[in-house]
Scaffold this active site. Structure first.
Site, PDB file in Angstrom:
ATOM      1  N   LYS A 111       0.829  -1.210   0.000  1.00 53.69           N
ATOM      2  CA  LYS A 111       0.000   0.000   0.000  1.00 53.69           C
ATOM      3  C   LYS A 111       0.859   1.255   0.000  1.00 53.69           C
ATOM      4  CE  LYS A 111      -4.326  -1.708   1.857  1.00 53.69           C
ATOM      5  NZ  LYS A 111      -5.374  -1.549   2.861  1.00 53.69           N
ATOM      6  N   LYS A 196      -8.083 -10.566  -6.001  1.00 59.52           N
ATOM      7  CA  LYS A 196      -9.259 -10.823  -5.162  1.00 59.52           C
ATOM      8  C   LYS A 196     -10.412  -9.914  -5.559  1.00 59.52           C
ATOM      9  CE  LYS A 196      -9.563 -11.726  -0.649  1.00 59.52           C
ATOM     10  NZ  LYS A 196      -9.314 -11.746   0.795  1.00 59.52           N
ATOM     11  N   LYS A 199     -13.760  -3.986  -3.736  1.00 59.57           N
ATOM     12  CA  LYS A 199     -14.471  -2.780  -4.117  1.00 59.57           C
ATOM     13  C   LYS A 199     -13.602  -1.887  -4.985  1.00 59.57           C
ATOM     14  CE  LYS A 199     -17.177   0.954  -2.506  1.00 59.57           C
ATOM     15  NZ  LYS A 199     -17.354   2.018  -1.535  1.00 59.57           N
TER      16      LYS A 199
END
Ligand code: TRP
Length: 334
Positions: A111, A196, A199
């Protein structure tokens, strides 16, 4: 009785990956032990986001959890930010964790790399410690999580062991409850089957939301990428060489409670597999959608579940926090 704790980020609308990989099991675990489920709204602050969206996204997630079958009498459902002990215990655990071990967290590395580590928030770095506090406050034995949280769970266990060794027995060392393959923990994006389902997916067509109507679900399933049709055994479960079709098998297997390899045996062509998958997903989500609409008509009911949940969680968390504060030598309020 087994104590179970798990958390979910306040991403707003629930998707099929959340349902099959996590929430469905939470619902089932309610019958097995004493369960605490938390919408981890403080975690949302680790990355840039719009404050005007956080509140509705948090409440929407809580509403979906209730709609999916969490029973306010069978579990404790609450918002992380409403139980102050989470941030308080985080400090004690930050003084237990080392820079080196947090730097090794792959999720932080991934990230932080997106925008450069220099500008990453300190909270993104220390987030796994907050997660450890979430878990340890409730003396949880079992923590149902997806495979991507394995490293954070290992850190939690290590912090609990180190704290206990340094200050005396204080925390229960929790176990990660990671479901075996075929149990919904590898639900991938329908368009990018190596990622995966999430959203933040690039293509909105790759994620099935629980709010999607039947026509949308059918369309998303029909357009799901499949691997080249290589003859009579094209439908087989092989996530490495056939990620697209394996994902469809994984989803159908998970809905039907079977093994993906066994489901593969029922089909030779992609078309019928997709048709059955769409139908199975639609009948899975329809009752949850109906329950969701009911809960949304009564927002006061959701708030009162969350209020009672926070009170109950606070009672438990407060005791653990006091135990930990005492162990490190703080003077407890008299
Ligand atoms: N980090 C988890 C995720 O991203 C969410 C989470 C926060 C969690 N605290 C937790 C999961 C405690 C299990 C237990 O999915």
């Amino acid at each position: 009785m087994t104590r179970v704790f798990s958390g979910i980020q306040p991403t707003g609308d629930l998707h099929l990956g959340n349902l099959l990989g996590a929430v469905r099991w939470w619902v089932e675990d309610q019958r097995q032990g004493e369960t605490f489920y938390c919408v981890v709204d403080l975690h949302a602050l680790t990355e840039p986001g719009d404050p005007a969206e956080l509140r509705p996204a948090t409440l929407t997630m809580a509403t979906w959890l209730l709609a999916a079958g969490l029973d306010p009498d069978g579990c404790t459902l609450f918002l992380q930010s409403q139980v102050p002990a989470h941030t308080q215990l985080t400090w004690l655990l930050e003084c237990t964790a080392s820079m080196g071990e947090l730097r090794r967290m792959t999720q932080f590395k991934d990230k932080a790399a997106r925008h450069g580590e220099e500008s990453a928030r300190v909270g993104l770095f220390t987030y796994p410690v907050l997660m450890a506090a979430d878990i340890l406050l409730y003396d949880a034995d079992q923590v149902p999580v997806g495979d991507d949280q394995r490293q954070h769970l290992e850190l939690t266990r290590e912090l609990a062991r180190r704290f206990n060794a340094r200050y005396g027995p204080t925390f229960v060392v929790p176990e990660a409850a990671i479901r075996p393959p075929g149990r919904g923990n590898r639900i991938m994006d329908l368009q990018e089957p190596n990622d995966k389902m999430s959203k933040s997916s690039v293509s909105p067509q790759g994620t099935i939301y629980l709010l999607d109507d039947p026509v949308t679900i059918e369309r998303k399933v029909k357009r799901a990428v499949t691997d080249p049709d290589d003859g009579p055994d094209a439908v087989r479960y092989d996530p490495v060489t056939k990620p697209g079709v394996s994902n469809l098998l994984e989803i159908l297997a998970s809905v039907q409670g079977r093994r993906p390899q066994d489901v593969a045996g029922d089909y030779t062509r992609y078309g019928p597999l997709k048709a059955d998958l769409a139908a199975a997903v639609i009948s899975l989500v329809e009752p949850i959608q109906a329950a969701y609409l009911k809960w949304t008509q009564d927002p006061g009911a959701v708030s009162s579940v969350l209020r009672a949940g926070a009170e109950r969680a606070d009672q438990v968390a407060r005791v653990t926090l006091a135990r930990a504060s005492d162990a490190v030598g703080l003077v407890l309020p008299s």
